[in-house]
Enzyme design. Structure first.
Site, short mmCIF file in Angstrom:
data_model
loop_
_atom_site.label_atom_id
_atom_site.label_comp_id
_atom_site.label_asym_id
_atom_site.label_seq_id
_atom_site.Cartn_x
_atom_site.Cartn_y
_atom_site.Cartn_z
N LYS A 80 -9.62 -0.37 -0.81
CA LYS A 80 -8.66 0.19 -1.77
C LYS A 80 -8.63 -0.72 -3.00
O LYS A 80 -8.75 -1.95 -2.87
CB LYS A 80 -7.28 0.24 -1.09
CG LYS A 80 -6.16 0.87 -1.91
CD LYS A 80 -4.89 0.97 -1.07
CE LYS A 80 -3.74 1.60 -1.83
NZ LYS A 80 -2.51 1.72 -1.00
N SER A 155 -0.49 6.45 -0.71
CA SER A 155 -1.23 6.11 -1.90
C SER A 155 -2.70 5.77 -1.64
O SER A 155 -3.50 5.80 -2.57
CB SER A 155 -0.57 4.90 -2.58
OG SER A 155 -0.65 3.76 -1.75
N SER A 179 1.57 4.54 3.27
CA SER A 179 0.34 4.78 2.51
C SER A 179 -0.96 4.67 3.29
O SER A 179 -2.00 4.99 2.75
CB SER A 179 0.27 3.83 1.32
OG SER A 179 1.03 4.37 0.29
N1 GLN Z 1 4.66 7.07 -0.81
C1 GLN Z 1 5.44 5.87 -0.80
C2 GLN Z 1 5.74 5.44 -2.21
O1 GLN Z 1 5.47 6.17 -3.09
C3 GLN Z 1 4.74 4.80 -0.04
C4 GLN Z 1 3.63 4.20 -0.79
C5 GLN Z 1 2.95 3.10 -0.05
O2 GLN Z 1 3.05 2.96 1.16
N2 GLN Z 1 2.26 2.27 -0.82
O3 GLN Z 1 6.23 4.40 -2.48
#
Ligand code: GLN
Length: 488
Positions: A80, A155, A179
């Site tokens: 990532k 994400s 995420s």
């Molecule tokens: N979807 C969640 C957010 O927008 C979690 C994102 C993540 O785990 N990085 O913060």
């Protein structure tokens, strides 16, 4: 097909000299050339650097180095765009970091390399890991290899899409509120968020430091255990990494669930759960019972407050962490007459709308006069949420639930409505607030279109061996682990 193998299968072939590390890497590059124009999982990759690593792995294999010594020798693994890989760009899919090159390796990258992995590629993500669909990337969305009209989740959408599309054998992502588990579920993969403190965060660009944890995307549970074995363990460079011995995770894959008690959360029985997801999850519960587990109801009374708590604490920490992107130290710069103007112009041009929304929200909840009402209260509720889990774990070995309320949604379906987007994390967020471990394992498909569904297993702090045992027994008893996406 070589590219479609699990890591264990690839390692077998490499060990028998049925293929070389360079073949495995080439299979990835060939398929990237074929499908990544559609999937858009990769932001960039450095072919010569990856080839040099693969050639070195082949030389080691020739010299007789075994996978017992280097468990990932010759295995192509992608990252990532939030993990530092020395000499490669790291940009968190943000314009503000454009041109920035990692000065060092993240500890996890260093450990992957020591284990012989071929580490390559920058995978797309929601900017600074804020989002659930990868639509918040400054470089365009990634699409789901099961159906390219849909998002792969986020994400870490690029991480999930690249493995589901067989463009790499596994990937590392980060999970702050779901995420890893959410995109893994939406792309039909095993996604693991380890216990807070098990894996070093050194070299991970921070979003919300008390919630962030690095974890794996793999085709099966055994692969996840293999990578965790390599990346877990104390690191003096991360003061929150816990000095305790790392268990032998593969040793737990017994296939037997007898004697285990699994909790089904009363409060997770919410409206808004897609009927097809609900059917798949119920069937998974029955299957776990038939494998010998006992399912009992547990209560997490403060679950209702998890999303609200998360959306105070995560933005608060993000607003502090992202203050370092000031136009002076890293990446892009828009000049101004004085440092203040330079800073505001750079941040104005460099951050996307979701990041700005979070920084503003976070700054607000930390500001004097509101700190006690919002931030401090959220911290207290966070403790209640953690205590709920610890209490439940006095009576059960793990908790099972859906990973997401629905299968992959359409591109654009939720991007105009942040609140709707936030709700797709409803089952995954509390795990990070509690600091426990969680994993998503495929548990079937919706019918038309055929989209993957994920079962979430949540474990005690440092309960990864139990998570692996449950998910592995379940996975091996079902047919889906062999399924590949149409673009895989
Ligand atoms: N979807 C969640 C957010 O927008 C979690 C994102 C993540 O785990 N990085 O913060």
């Amino acid at each position: 097909m070589l590219r479609q193998l699990t890591i264990s299968e690839l390692v077998d072939r490499l060990g028998r000299r049925d293929c070389s590390a360079q073949d495995a890497l080439q299979a990835c590059f060939d398929h990237i050339a074929q499908v990544d124009g559609e999937v858009k999982a990769f932001l960039s990759y450095d072919v010569p650097d990856a080839q040099a690593q693969a050639a070195a792995a082949d030389r080691a294999l020739q010299a007789g180095v075994t996978h017992a010594e280097k468990p990932l020798l010759g295995v192509p693994i992608a990252l990532k765009d939030v993990l530092c890989h020395q000499g490669q760009p790291v940009g968190c899919s943000s314009k503000i970091l454009q041109g920035f090159i990692s000065p060092y390796d993240a500890t996890v990258v260093e450990r992957l390399k020591e284990a012989g992995a071929v580490v390559f590629g920058r995978l797309n993500m929601d900017e600074f890991a804020m989002g659930s669909s990868t639509e918040n990337s400054a470089f365009g969305a990634t699409l789901n290899p099961w159906d390219t009209t849909r998002i792969p989740g986020g994400s870490s959408g690029g991480c999930a899409a690249s493995v589901a599309a067989s463009e790499c054998f596994a990937s590392l992502g980060s999970d702050t509120g779901g995420s890893i588990r959410q995109p893994a579920a939406l792309c039909g993969l095993v996604g693991l968020k380890p216990t807070y403190g098990l894996v070093s965060r050194f070299g991970l660009v921070a979003f919300a430091s008390s919630l962030d944890q690095i974890g794996t995307f793999t085709k099966d549970v055994q692969d996840s255990a293999r990578i965790l074995q390599v990346i877990a363990g104390h690191d003096p460079k991360d003061s929150t990494s816990v000095p305790r011995p790392v268990p032998n995770f593969a040793g737990e894959l017994t296939g037997d669930l007898r004697g285990l008690r699994l909790g089904v959360v009363k409060e997770f029985n919410i409206g808004g759960l897609d009927p097809e997801v609900s059917v798949a999850i119920q069937a998974a519960y029955r299957q776990l019972e038939s494998l010998g587990a006992e399912l009992v109801e547990v209560s997490l009374p403060h679950s209702d407050y998890a999303a609200a708590t998360y959306y105070i604490i995560a933005p608060a920490e993000a607003s502090a962490n992202l203050a370092r992107f000031d136009g002076i130290r890293y990446g892009a710069r828009v000049d101004g007459r004085d440092p203040e103007e330079l800073n505001s112009r750079t941040r104005g041009a460099g951050f996307g709308p979701e990041v700005k929304r979070r920084v503003i929200l976070g700054t607000y909840v930390l500001s004097s006069g509101y700190y006690d009402a919002f931030y401090l209260r959220a911290q207290k509720v966070r403790t209640l949420i953690r205590n709920d889990f610890l209490k439940a774990f006095e009576t059960v070995d793990a908790i099972v639930s859906p990973t997401t309320p629905t299968a992959a949604f359409k591109l654009g379906e939720k991007s105009g409505d942040p609140l709707q987007m936030y709700l797709s994390d409803i089952f995954t967020i509390s795990c990070n607030l509690a600091g426990i471990c969680g994993l998503s394992v495929p548990c079937g498909f919706t019918q038309a279109p055929k989209l993957p569904i994920g079962l979430q297993v949540l474990g005690k702090p440092f309960g990864e061996p139990t998570l692996f045992r449950i998910a592995h027994a379940y996975e091996q008893s079902m047919p889906w682990v062999r399924e590949r996406a149409p673009l895989g």
